[in-house]
Design a protein around this motif. Structure first.
Motif, PDB file in Angstrom:
ATOM      1  N   ASN A  77      35.100 -76.651 -54.917  1.00  0.00           N
ATOM      2  CA  ASN A  77      34.890 -77.674 -53.684  1.00  0.00           C
ATOM      3  C   ASN A  77      35.956 -77.132 -52.496  1.00  0.00           C
ATOM      4  OD1 ASN A  77      34.072 -80.584 -54.805  1.00  0.00           O
ATOM      5  ND2 ASN A  77      35.153 -79.788 -56.358  1.00  0.00           N
ATOM      6  N   ILE A  78      36.872 -76.286 -52.955  1.00  0.00           N
ATOM      7  CA  ILE A  78      37.759 -75.889 -51.681  1.00  0.00           C
ATOM      8  C   ILE A  78      37.125 -74.535 -50.955  1.00  0.00           C
ATOM      9  CG2 ILE A  78      39.782 -74.701 -51.084  1.00  0.00           C
ATOM     10  CD1 ILE A  78      41.242 -76.280 -53.277  1.00  0.00           C
ATOM     11  N   LEU A  79      36.444 -73.763 -51.730  1.00  0.00           N
ATOM     12  CA  LEU A  79      35.620 -72.906 -51.131  1.00  0.00           C
ATOM     13  C   LEU A  79      34.604 -73.163 -50.013  1.00  0.00           C
ATOM     14  CD1 LEU A  79      35.925 -70.185 -53.907  1.00  0.00           C
ATOM     15  CD2 LEU A  79      37.328 -70.002 -51.928  1.00  0.00           C
ATOM     16  N   PRO A  80      33.784 -74.077 -50.596  1.00  0.00           N
ATOM     17  CA  PRO A  80      32.720 -74.484 -49.675  1.00  0.00           C
ATOM     18  C   PRO A  80      33.409 -75.212 -48.276  1.00  0.00           C
ATOM     19  CG  PRO A  80      32.135 -75.075 -51.584  1.00  0.00           C
ATOM     20  CD  PRO A  80      33.430 -74.780 -51.926  1.00  0.00           C
ATOM     21  N   PHE A  81      34.502 -75.918 -48.555  1.00  0.00           N
ATOM     22  CA  PHE A  81      35.325 -76.562 -47.512  1.00  0.00           C
ATOM     23  C   PHE A  81      35.592 -75.494 -46.226  1.00  0.00           C
ATOM     24  CE2 PHE A  81      39.631 -77.190 -45.848  1.00  0.00           C
ATOM     25  CZ  PHE A  81      39.260 -78.106 -44.841  1.00  0.00           C
ATOM     26  N   PHE A  82      36.102 -74.228 -46.876  1.00  0.00           N
ATOM     27  CA  PHE A  82      36.689 -73.090 -45.928  1.00  0.00           C
ATOM     28  C   PHE A  82      35.265 -72.838 -44.834  1.00  0.00           C
ATOM     29  CE2 PHE A  82      39.922 -71.481 -49.244  1.00  0.00           C
ATOM     30  CZ  PHE A  82      40.680 -72.331 -48.841  1.00  0.00           C
ATOM     31  N   ALA A  83      34.212 -72.754 -45.495  1.00  0.00           N
ATOM     32  CA  ALA A  83      33.054 -72.409 -44.794  1.00  0.00           C
ATOM     33  C   ALA A  83      32.553 -73.458 -43.878  1.00  0.00           C
ATOM     34  CB  ALA A  83      31.827 -72.044 -45.545  1.00  0.00           C
ATOM     35  N   ALA A 136      34.583 -86.423 -47.702  1.00  0.00           N
ATOM     36  CA  ALA A 136      35.018 -85.740 -46.300  1.00  0.00           C
ATOM     37  C   ALA A 136      34.306 -84.241 -46.180  1.00  0.00           C
ATOM     38  CB  ALA A 136      36.355 -85.404 -46.446  1.00  0.00           C
ATOM     39  N   THR A 137      34.016 -83.566 -46.993  1.00  0.00           N
ATOM     40  CA  THR A 137      33.186 -82.276 -46.944  1.00  0.00           C
ATOM     41  C   THR A 137      31.944 -82.649 -46.823  1.00  0.00           C
ATOM     42  OG1 THR A 137      34.951 -81.262 -48.522  1.00  0.00           O
ATOM     43  CG2 THR A 137      33.015 -80.199 -48.192  1.00  0.00           C
ATOM     44  N   ALA A 138      31.324 -83.328 -47.578  1.00  0.00           N
ATOM     45  CA  ALA A 138      29.950 -83.818 -47.345  1.00  0.00           C
ATOM     46  C   ALA A 138      29.506 -84.265 -45.972  1.00  0.00           C
ATOM     47  CB  ALA A 138      29.330 -84.749 -48.422  1.00  0.00           C
ATOM     48  N   TYR A 139      30.565 -85.304 -45.493  1.00  0.00           N
ATOM     49  CA  TYR A 139      30.266 -85.566 -44.173  1.00  0.00           C
ATOM     50  C   TYR A 139      30.366 -84.543 -43.039  1.00  0.00           C
ATOM     51  CZ  TYR A 139      31.233 -87.845 -39.617  1.00  0.00           C
ATOM     52  OH  TYR A 139      31.328 -88.452 -38.329  1.00  0.00           O
ATOM     53  N   MET A 140      31.218 -83.549 -43.446  1.00  0.00           N
ATOM     54  CA  MET A 140      31.233 -82.439 -42.405  1.00  0.00           C
ATOM     55  C   MET A 140      29.829 -81.695 -42.472  1.00  0.00           C
ATOM     56  SD  MET A 140      35.289 -80.780 -42.561  1.00  0.00           S
ATOM     57  CE  MET A 140      36.090 -81.675 -43.733  1.00  0.00           C
ATOM     58  N   ALA A 141      29.545 -81.393 -43.571  1.00  0.00           N
ATOM     59  CA  ALA A 141      28.366 -80.758 -43.775  1.00  0.00           C
ATOM     60  C   ALA A 141      26.809 -81.167 -42.926  1.00  0.00           C
ATOM     61  CB  ALA A 141      28.044 -80.556 -45.367  1.00  0.00           C
ATOM     62  N   PHE A 142      26.921 -82.776 -43.284  1.00  0.00           N
ATOM     63  CA  PHE A 142      26.056 -83.324 -42.567  1.00  0.00           C
ATOM     64  C   PHE A 142      26.013 -83.360 -41.070  1.00  0.00           C
ATOM     65  CE2 PHE A 142      25.361 -85.667 -46.783  1.00  0.00           C
ATOM     66  CZ  PHE A 142      24.170 -85.260 -46.929  1.00  0.00           C
ATOM     67  N   GLN A 143      27.253 -83.504 -40.398  1.00  0.00           N
ATOM     68  CA  GLN A 143      27.351 -83.248 -39.033  1.00  0.00           C
ATOM     69  C   GLN A 143      26.998 -81.838 -38.589  1.00  0.00           C
ATOM     70  OE1 GLN A 143      27.878 -86.591 -38.642  1.00  0.00           O
ATOM     71  NE2 GLN A 143      28.840 -85.597 -36.892  1.00  0.00           N
TER      72      GLN A 143
ATOM     73  N   PHE B  18      22.789 -74.439 -39.764  1.00  0.00           N
ATOM     74  CA  PHE B  18      21.740 -75.170 -40.470  1.00  0.00           C
ATOM     75  C   PHE B  18      21.693 -74.725 -42.140  1.00  0.00           C
ATOM     76  CE2 PHE B  18      17.570 -76.168 -42.278  1.00  0.00           C
ATOM     77  CZ  PHE B  18      17.602 -77.595 -42.093  1.00  0.00           C
ATOM     78  N   TRP B  19      21.500 -73.577 -42.294  1.00  0.00           N
ATOM     79  CA  TRP B  19      21.271 -73.225 -43.840  1.00  0.00           C
ATOM     80  C   TRP B  19      22.810 -73.359 -44.588  1.00  0.00           C
ATOM     81  CZ3 TRP B  19      17.072 -73.997 -46.215  1.00  0.00           C
ATOM     82  CH2 TRP B  19      15.844 -73.852 -45.531  1.00  0.00           C
ATOM     83  N   ALA B  20      23.718 -73.168 -44.008  1.00  0.00           N
ATOM     84  CA  ALA B  20      25.183 -73.115 -44.674  1.00  0.00           C
ATOM     85  C   ALA B  20      25.575 -74.412 -44.918  1.00  0.00           C
ATOM     86  CB  ALA B  20      26.262 -72.575 -43.693  1.00  0.00           C
ATOM     87  N   GLY B  21      25.165 -75.520 -43.739  1.00  0.00           N
ATOM     88  CA  GLY B  21      25.503 -76.867 -44.345  1.00  0.00           C
ATOM     89  C   GLY B  21      24.423 -77.461 -45.259  1.00  0.00           C
ATOM     90  N   VAL B  22      23.264 -76.940 -45.231  1.00  0.00           N
ATOM     91  CA  VAL B  22      22.353 -77.342 -46.416  1.00  0.00           C
ATOM     92  C   VAL B  22      22.663 -76.764 -47.904  1.00  0.00           C
ATOM     93  CG1 VAL B  22      20.051 -76.961 -47.379  1.00  0.00           C
ATOM     94  CG2 VAL B  22      20.156 -77.743 -44.969  1.00  0.00           C
ATOM     95  N   LEU B  23      23.272 -75.553 -47.872  1.00  0.00           N
ATOM     96  CA  LEU B  23      23.602 -75.190 -49.090  1.00  0.00           C
ATOM     97  C   LEU B  23      24.980 -75.629 -49.619  1.00  0.00           C
ATOM     98  CD1 LEU B  23      22.547 -71.329 -48.852  1.00  0.00           C
ATOM     99  CD2 LEU B  23      21.625 -73.100 -50.334  1.00  0.00           C
ATOM    100  N   VAL B  24      25.824 -76.135 -48.593  1.00  0.00           N
ATOM    101  CA  VAL B  24      26.986 -76.805 -49.086  1.00  0.00           C
ATOM    102  C   VAL B  24      26.836 -78.001 -49.745  1.00  0.00           C
ATOM    103  CG1 VAL B  24      29.054 -78.008 -48.360  1.00  0.00           C
ATOM    104  CG2 VAL B  24      28.734 -75.461 -47.487  1.00  0.00           C
TER     105      VAL B  24
END
Lengths: 150, 150, 150
Positions: A77-83, A136-143, B18-24
């Protein structure tokens, strides 16, 4: 324009940097927490780690395994958040929203460790702290996806 | 020069983002997939997670362990890609090549999850999807090393 | 100001990029090392991976598990370094110090793999290489926190 996004004069980047630093320290602390439990319970996974010829390798101590599960949950969970936190910062989001999202991830992941691996607190303490950071991480990813897709 | 590399007007960065977001999102989904398998098979790793006093902690359910192996494989392969993809973008590579490398990693890691943890497909489906992403990531890493070494 | 920090003309970024590339290649190599041990010892974790109908899934081969422990230790230590090394670079640190910290992490993590998963060397070889990287990473994290907190 983008050049200022990765400087500490950008409050969003400043907040991300702060929480990323705190969470790296927290994660490194999990290794020490694991080591403490290994020595306390004399549970070592490698023959070359055994402190006495009477000991044998052991993999199933519940206290060691609990800390290891908490640590693995951090990796997930934390490592994907860093990216995604860095990429989200580069989309130039609202400072108020972004800073509070970073705070939510940082604080909830610290709470997750405390209730999982330090003092075991009954559910739903761990589930709640887990989901705050996940959402929170998923929201950022979708944005980030939305910003990059159009 | 470098300042434009991390903006969405750079098609390489746009594709990486885009791909980083999808993979997260895909990786966070693995936690939900694990939870679904845990509830389906009543396999919980912590005493505080047991829903009924009749249940005991359990670590060896094959369906739960399969999703966990797929998730761990993501940690081993997708997380290094996040780091090297960003650094590769900063070496200002050919847009055509870079975008197709990111696509290869993104699509092959989604396929890897589908054939490993959703519908089990006989080998070499998983091995192929694994190696496509591995080779693309290794290629980027060697390009990054070459750019930084000279 | 910050725009030049992420270009290869910045010796700190150049060094970070080099060592990040080397460590990504090293980490991807752990998957191949695991595969070699799996085939050598015929230890496969999934029914669809079994090469012969006489084989059964197996999870406890000590040679396979040793490589997997070394690989997991990489996830726990190298991946946080990728995040904090980049943020540390963005704080514009002294080039001499930063380059030697990156070298310390890079070299000690390679040594860690060699003494853990390639040729088993008695302790404290592994503990020493582990702590050199941990302390260097923690130092960078504290510098990053200090830069962002004030």
């Amino acid at each position: 324009m983008s050049l200022e996004l990765l400087t500490l004069s950008n409050p969003v980047f400043k907040s991300f940097t702060f929480w990323a630093g705190v969470l790296v320290v927290k994660m490194l602390g999990m290794s020490l927490l694991t080591a403490i439990q290994r020595f306390k319970t004399k549970t070592f996974a490698n023959p070359e780690d055994l402190m006495s010829p009477k000991l044998k390798v052991k993999f199933d101590d519940p206290n060691v395994e609990r800390v290891r599960r908490a640590h693995r949950n951090d990796l997930e969970n934390i490592l994907p958040f860093f990216a995604i936190g860095l990429l989200y910062t580069l989309t130039n989001p609202s400072a108020f929203l972004a800073i509070n999202l970073f705070r939510a991830v940082g604080i909830s992941r610290i709470v997750h460790t405390l209730v999982y691996a330090v003092v075991v607190v009954p559910q739903p303490a761990r589930a709640l702290s887990f989901f705050v950071a996940l959402i929170a991480t998923a929201y950022m990813a979708f944005q980030v996806i939305a910003a990059a897709a159009f």
